[in-house]
Design a protein around this motif. Structure first.
Motif, PDB file in Angstrom:
ATOM      1  N   ILE A 404       0.850  -1.204   0.000  1.00  0.00           N
ATOM      2  CA  ILE A 404       0.000   0.000   0.000  1.00  0.00           C
ATOM      3  C   ILE A 404       0.876   1.241   0.000  1.00  0.00           C
ATOM      4  O   ILE A 404       0.638   2.199  -0.736  1.00  0.00           O
ATOM      5  CB  ILE A 404      -0.941  -0.001   1.228  1.00  0.00           C
ATOM      6  CG1 ILE A 404      -1.805  -1.276   1.217  1.00  0.00           C
ATOM      7  CG2 ILE A 404      -1.792   1.242   1.241  1.00  0.00           C
ATOM      8  CD1 ILE A 404      -2.711  -1.411   2.422  1.00  0.00           C
ATOM      9  N   ALA A 405       1.937   1.225   0.834  1.00  0.00           N
ATOM     10  CA  ALA A 405       2.810   2.400   0.950  1.00  0.00           C
ATOM     11  C   ALA A 405       3.458   2.706  -0.392  1.00  0.00           C
ATOM     12  O   ALA A 405       3.576   3.877  -0.792  1.00  0.00           O
ATOM     13  CB  ALA A 405       3.879   2.163   2.022  1.00  0.00           C
ATOM     14  N   GLY A 412       1.696  10.136  -4.849  1.00  0.00           N
ATOM     15  CA  GLY A 412       1.984  11.483  -4.331  1.00  0.00           C
ATOM     16  C   GLY A 412       1.802  11.659  -2.846  1.00  0.00           C
ATOM     17  O   GLY A 412       2.021  12.743  -2.326  1.00  0.00           O
ATOM     18  N   PHE A 413       1.378  10.607  -2.127  1.00  0.00           N
ATOM     19  CA  PHE A 413       1.240  10.760  -0.671  1.00  0.00           C
ATOM     20  C   PHE A 413       2.616  10.845  -0.020  1.00  0.00           C
ATOM     21  O   PHE A 413       3.616  10.360  -0.558  1.00  0.00           O
ATOM     22  CB  PHE A 413       0.476   9.560  -0.070  1.00  0.00           C
ATOM     23  CG  PHE A 413      -0.988   9.554  -0.417  1.00  0.00           C
ATOM     24  CD1 PHE A 413      -1.879  10.339   0.311  1.00  0.00           C
ATOM     25  CD2 PHE A 413      -1.482   8.779  -1.457  1.00  0.00           C
ATOM     26  CE1 PHE A 413      -3.223  10.333   0.003  1.00  0.00           C
ATOM     27  CE2 PHE A 413      -2.827   8.778  -1.771  1.00  0.00           C
ATOM     28  CZ  PHE A 413      -3.703   9.554  -1.048  1.00  0.00           C
ATOM     29  N   GLY A 414       2.648  11.490   1.134  1.00  0.00           N
ATOM     30  CA  GLY A 414       3.870  11.490   1.947  1.00  0.00           C
ATOM     31  C   GLY A 414       4.993  12.341   1.396  1.00  0.00           C
ATOM     32  O   GLY A 414       6.131  12.185   1.815  1.00  0.00           O
ATOM     33  N   GLN A 415       4.708  13.237   0.457  1.00  0.00           N
ATOM     34  CA  GLN A 415       5.806  14.048  -0.047  1.00  0.00           C
ATOM     35  C   GLN A 415       5.355  15.498  -0.224  1.00  0.00           C
ATOM     36  O   GLN A 415       4.171  15.792  -0.296  1.00  0.00           O
ATOM     37  CB  GLN A 415       6.318  13.506  -1.373  1.00  0.00           C
ATOM     38  CG  GLN A 415       5.362  13.710  -2.531  1.00  0.00           C
ATOM     39  CD  GLN A 415       5.945  13.167  -3.826  1.00  0.00           C
ATOM     40  OE1 GLN A 415       5.796  11.992  -4.139  1.00  0.00           O
ATOM     41  NE2 GLN A 415       6.616  14.027  -4.555  1.00  0.00           N
ATOM     42  N   GLY A 427       2.542  14.823   5.795  1.00  0.00           N
ATOM     43  CA  GLY A 427       1.651  13.773   6.255  1.00  0.00           C
ATOM     44  C   GLY A 427       2.410  12.455   6.448  1.00  0.00           C
ATOM     45  O   GLY A 427       3.637  12.422   6.359  1.00  0.00           O
ATOM     46  N   VAL A 428       1.635  11.401   6.698  1.00  0.00           N
ATOM     47  CA  VAL A 428       2.238  10.122   7.068  1.00  0.00           C
ATOM     48  C   VAL A 428       1.841   9.076   6.032  1.00  0.00           C
ATOM     49  O   VAL A 428       0.693   9.045   5.591  1.00  0.00           O
ATOM     50  CB  VAL A 428       1.737   9.696   8.465  1.00  0.00           C
ATOM     51  CG1 VAL A 428       2.063   8.235   8.742  1.00  0.00           C
ATOM     52  CG2 VAL A 428       2.338  10.604   9.534  1.00  0.00           C
ATOM     53  N   VAL A 429       2.820   8.244   5.608  1.00  0.00           N
ATOM     54  CA  VAL A 429       2.500   7.067   4.809  1.00  0.00           C
ATOM     55  C   VAL A 429       3.061   5.862   5.576  1.00  0.00           C
ATOM     56  O   VAL A 429       4.264   5.670   5.645  1.00  0.00           O
ATOM     57  CB  VAL A 429       3.108   7.151   3.399  1.00  0.00           C
ATOM     58  CG1 VAL A 429       2.854   5.862   2.638  1.00  0.00           C
ATOM     59  CG2 VAL A 429       2.517   8.331   2.646  1.00  0.00           C
TER      60      VAL A 429
END
Lengths: 659, 384
Positions: A404-405, A412-415, A427-429
């Motif tokens: 998932i990570a 684009g999550f977590g950056q 944010g957190v991944v």
């Protein structure tokens, strides 16, 4: 002396002595005057040039002129930040006039109450001599002329025209553009651009937030100077315009934002707290980035009173926080596309059905689906369309967090993205690696962590910008698009967001997930069917709802948020793109503590903003607005002096062309 | 008017004849100097008669008439009043000591109700008159070297000490130098002159360090090194030199002197008016004005040497010496050759008291000229 005379010889002797001595006096006077003449010749003939230079440096002074600050415009050139003339009243401490007396005199012409006079007196104590202090800004023309007429009686008072920054759209761009403010002592440095003397000018403002801060040096321009004749007290006597060095205005900063979309987005937020981000799915340009509630940046330019500042800072919905970049929220069900992509990449068969009975026993507790009655047997497409929690609980548990990570990071999550302005929180991944290094009190990844991860809760948070980027990448279907906020600075184009590598997903998988999103908004049984109808003919929208809980539901009889206080209500989210056939725009809407479903609170707002964006797009408009059938023009006489052979009717307008 | 006409008995006593005997060339030179002063004041006031140029011309007109009137007084009247004037001057200085008006830390003024004035100014003429009167009565031999000379020494010392105590260093120095000039002109022995000069030179450093007031010492020390404090005490000297030097040969033009017009030059209409002149009219204008001063001094000295009476000679030469000292000290100060001591440029500078003193002095000189053949007799005794 042998001169025959009637005088005594003794008298003659005295006369002779006097004559000799008076010759001496004459000689002394002559020598003295000659010495003075010689000294004059030395000063005025030999050293004249040196003293002429000294005299000129006494007489002339260069007064700095702050350059007009560069404009900030939207993608169509609409002005977002400009300068307007400002009649200022300046008083200079010249050591001759008592500033307190001057203020009392000025109080006859402009409103200056006792408290304000006291505050100004304290400022006078801090300011060095000859540095002007701004007593009043934005005088009316009547006040300005009344003071200018009396200027000769008040040599320490200047009423002049400066420029002041103005943001015509008030709060809509406050978080992105930021504002300018007076220079603080902390801003000044020993070297570099912030050591320049112009920073001490009372009309100078420095960028404090957002674009104004990030592009401060580009916006500043080059300081000019006026050559003025001054007297011994430093007062201006005359302006020598031939010696002036003109100020060069700052560069224009062009943003990718669109003023209409941005304004509408802030409007539809109403009193709610949250963020709306709109991104072009082909280029990566950000068309809208709004955080609500907002504040009027113009108030900050003048200087906020303590009470005003406290009111803004203490308000629970935090107008000063940019929720599009700095607020991070659990993405909730809007994360399910990511989970789905990860599952596809991990080799899970999307057609495999998982039964949802409204809840699922795992790890000694029941994991509830949002639909108490259950969805029945769900494949992946159904699960996205119905937002079935049970399906994603089990899929996430089966593949584990690291799949998932990987998918989340690719979307684009977590950056933080390089959009030119600071302030993004990443944010957190969650992953096993992340939990081992970052969570000290519980470093092991428990299976239960994966279960909530699958529906976008727990160790996953995102900001509005990241959600928009995720949606745009899914919509684009190929490229790992980066957002772009600043289109050009001083005419120099900034790097675009579409010169990027492709997404690490197969086209088949991406199409599958997108089909799920299309079903959410267009299948009658989709979670946001009613709220996603654009009413723009065949231009359709695809989306995904999300509801992120901010409190534990364990032991809570009623999940309904309506009865709890604002800070405990659920966040409502919606991500969407349109049109579904050739995706053009992606949007993310976060309603902080909206307390309703993602479909109810967020989707209608997304739809409205999306409509504005689509209707501004000439290509889309051409698709919607069917052209009237052309009249039969072959019977009409030829127009003007058309040459033979060119008698044919003017070519019909191509309705598909943008105008 | 021929010599034969003048030799007729009684002819010289007629007022009309006296009037023609005044040195009118000299008088015109004085008018030119005062006019130059007014011209510069008009310029620095921004082309305005107020506040300086008009009053300056008015005062000069008044003093000029006074000078003519005094010139018609018989020189024997001056002779008779010599000691009384000196005595009155001393009394007034003593009065200042006890009931004087203190302004800016110095007690120099006597308030007479309708006006205030500085008695030290009376002494500038008084010392010349008294010394001339004294030397008129003693032989050349005694004037050269004798115990009699203790009397002129005391006559000089008394006012000098009183004025220095006010404190007014500039005026005290002027009175002392004027007195010394008369003593030297009367024929003092070179040995004494040499000894006095040597002891004065030796005493100056001691005076500077221990006797002077703080502000006076600061002025002297600043003069020695003006760049040490360019915005403080050295400011005056530096700005004055800039005004002079930047004038060049032709000057910046009338009304265009930036140093004086923009107030960089201190005391632009009083002590430093010569710098104003130098800035706007350059070396050319300065040389002309200095030539005028030279002409005035030499015409006055010639008047002195024409006088038949020893009193007349010494009085006229003494007044000329005072005037010369004014010009040289002010010139040296403005050009950075002497400390700032508050000595104005006579006739050029704004200021009523000095104008009055100088013109009364010239009245005395003209009186000596008009009555140059008049025998002045006194008893054998030195006093009366």
């Amino acid at each position: 002396m042998s001169e025959p005379s009637i005088f005594f010889s003794e008298v003659n002797e005295r006369q002779g002595a006097f004559h000799r001595r008076s010759f001496l006096l004459g000689g002394f006077a002559g020598a003295g005057l000659l010495a003075l003449g010689g000294r004059l010749a030395h000063l005025q003939l030999l050293e004249a040039q040196r003293y002429q230079k000294l005299s000129a440096s006494n007489q002339f002074n260069f007064r700095l002129v702050p350059p007009p600050r560069g404009l900030i415009v939207d993608r169509n050139g609409a002005v977002l930040a400009t300068n307007r003339p400002n009649f200022r009243l300046l008083v200079v401490k010249d050591g001759e006039h008592e500033p307190g007396e001057t203020l009392k005199t000025l109080a006859h012409f402009v409103p200056l109450d006792e408290a304000r006079q006291e505050r100004l007196m304290r400022e006078f104590e801090r300011t060095p001599n000859r540095t002007p202090v701004s007593v009043m800004e934005d005088m009316t023309w009547e006040q300005f002329s009344a003071i200018n007429v009396r200027a000769p009686e008040m040599p320490n008072v200047t009423a002049d025209m400066g420029e002041v920054r103005v943001y015509p759209h008030g709060g809509a761009f406050a978080h992105v553009i930021g504002y300018v403010a007076k220079v603080n002592r902390e801003d000044l440095t020993e070297t570099g651009p912030n050591s320049e003397a112009i920073l001490l000018h009372p009309g100078f403002r420095i960028g404090r937030q957002g674009v104004e801060k990030a592009f401060d040096l580009d916006l500043r321009g080059r300081t000019g100077a006026r050559k003025v004749e001054v007297d011994a007290r430093g007062r201006e006597i005359r302006n020598d315009t031939d010696g002036d060095i003109p100020a060069a205005p700052g560069k224009t900063v062009e943003l990718t934002l669109d003023v209409d979309i941005q304004n509408r987005a802030l409007e539809v937020m109403g009193d709610e707290s949250g963020a709306i981000v709109v991104m072009d799915c082909r280029s990566g340009d950000l068309l809208c980035m709004v955080s609500a509630p907002s504040f009027d940046a113009n108030r900050f330019v003048r200087g906020l009173s303590t009470a005003e500042y406290r009111a803004l800072a203490d308000y629970e919905r935090r107008p000063l926080l940019d929720k599009a970049m700095s607020g991070t929220y659990p993405p909730g069900s809007t994360f399910k596309m990511t989970t789905a992509l990860a599952a596809l990449a991990a080799g899970i068969n999307p057609e495999e059905r998982i039964h949802c009975s409204g809840g699922w026993r795992f790890g000694g507790r029941t994991w509830r689906c949002w639909r108490h009655g259950g969805h029945g047997a769900q494949n992946m497409h159904d699960a996205i369309k119905n937002s079935c929690d049970v399906y994603f609980y089990q899929v996430a548990l089966r593949m584990g967090p690291d799949h998932i990570a990987r998918a989340a990071k690719a979307l684009g999550f977590g950056q933080a993205f390089d959009i030119g302005i600071p302030g993004q929180r990443t944010g957190v991944v969650g992953s096993t690696e992340w939990k081992r290094t970052q969570v000290k009190r519980d470093p092991t990844w428990h299976p239960g962590d994966s279960v909530s991860y699958g529906i976008g809760q727990g160790y996953i948070t995102a900001n509005g910008l990241q959600l928009a980027v995720m949606t745009a990448r899914l919509a684009n279907g190929r490229k790992q698009l980066n957002p772009r906020l600043v289109k050009s600075v001083g005419g120099v184009e900034m790097p675009p967001g579409d010169e990027v590598p492709n997404l690490p997903f197969s086209q088949e998988h991406l199409d599958y997930v997108r089909a799920g999103m299309i079903a959410v908004a267009n299948d009658r049984s989709g979670t946001a069917f009613r709220q996603s109808q654009l009413g723009l003919g065949d231009v359709l929208m695809a989306g995904k709802t999300g509801t992120a809980q901010v409190r534990s539901y364990d032991g809570v009889a009623n999940r309904d948020s309506r009865s709890v206080r604002w800070g405990l209500k659920d966040h409502n989210l919606y991500v969407a793109f349109a049109p579904i056939d050739q995706p053009r725009y992606a949007i993310s809407v976060i309603i902080q503590h909206g307390g309703l479903g993602g479909a109810t609170a967020a989707a209608p707002r997304a739809r409205e903003v999306m409509r504005v964006a689509l209707l501004k797009d000439p290509e889309i408009r051409a698709r919607i607005v069917q052209p009237m059938p052309l009249p039969d023009v072959t019977d009409l006489p030829p127009v003007g002096e058309a040459p033979e052979g060119a008698v044919a009717a003017p070519p019909p307008l191509d309705p598909g062309e943008p105008t | 008017m021929t010599m034969s006409a003048l030799s007729r008995p009684g002819e010289r006593d007629r007022l009309v004849v006296k009037f023609t005997q005044i040195d009118w060339t000299f008088a015109i030179a004085l008018c030119l100097l005062a006019g130059t002063g007014a011209l510069m004041m008009f310029s620095v006031a921004g082309s305005s008669w107020e506040p300086w140029a008009g009053p300056h011309l008015f005062r000069f007109g008044f003093c000029f008439v006074l000078m003519i009137a005094l010139a018609l007084f018989d020189v024997r009247v001056w002779f008779a009043l010599a000691y009384p004037i000196y005595g009155l001057g001393l009394l007034l200085l003593l009065a200042v000591e006890f009931v004087g008006d203190t302004r800016m830390g110095a007690t120099r003024w006597l308030d007479l109700g309708f006006m205030s004035f500085q008695p030290s100014e009376v002494m500038k003429v008084g010392i010349v008159l008294a010394l001339a009167r004294f030397y008129h009565g003693i032989s050349a031999e005694d004037a050269r070297l004798s115990w009699w000379l203790i009397i002129p020494a005391l006559m000089i010392a008394a006012p000098v000490l009183l004025v220095a105590h006010q404190p007014d260093l500039g005026t005290a120095m002027l009175i002392a130098l004027t007195g010394a000039a008369v003593v030297v002109l009367a024929g003092l022995s070179w040995k004494i002159i040499g000894a006095a000069v040597i002891s004065f030179v030796a005493a100056v450093p001691i005076m500077v360090m221990f006797v002077l007031h703080e502000y006076q010492r600061a002025r002297v020390l600043t003069f020695l090194d003006p760049e040490s404090d360019p915005s403080g005490s050295g400011y005056h000297i530096l700005q004055s030199k800039i005004a002079l030097g930047s004038g060049g040969f032709f000057g910046k033009g009338y009304g265009l002197g930036s140093q004086s017009q923009l107030n960089f030059l201190p005391e632009k209409h009083t002590d430093f008016i010569f710098a104003t002149l130098a800035e706007e009219f350059g070396f050319l204008g300065c040389a002309l004005v200095l030539a005028l001063f030279a002409a005035v001094i030499f015409m006055a000295l010639r008047t002195a040497s024409l006088a038949h009476s020893h009193f007349g000679r010494l009085a006229a030469a003494g007044v000329t010496a005072t005037f010369t000292l004014y010009v040289l000290i002010n010139g040296a100060m403005v050009m950075g050759l002497a400390p700032v001591v508050g000595v104005p440029m006579p006739l050029l500078s704004y200021g009523g008291t000095v104008m009055l003193t100088v013109m009364i002095g010239w009245g005395l000189v003209q009186s000596v000229r008009v009555h140059r053949y008049t025998e002045v007799t006194s008893g054998k005794g030195a006093f009366v």
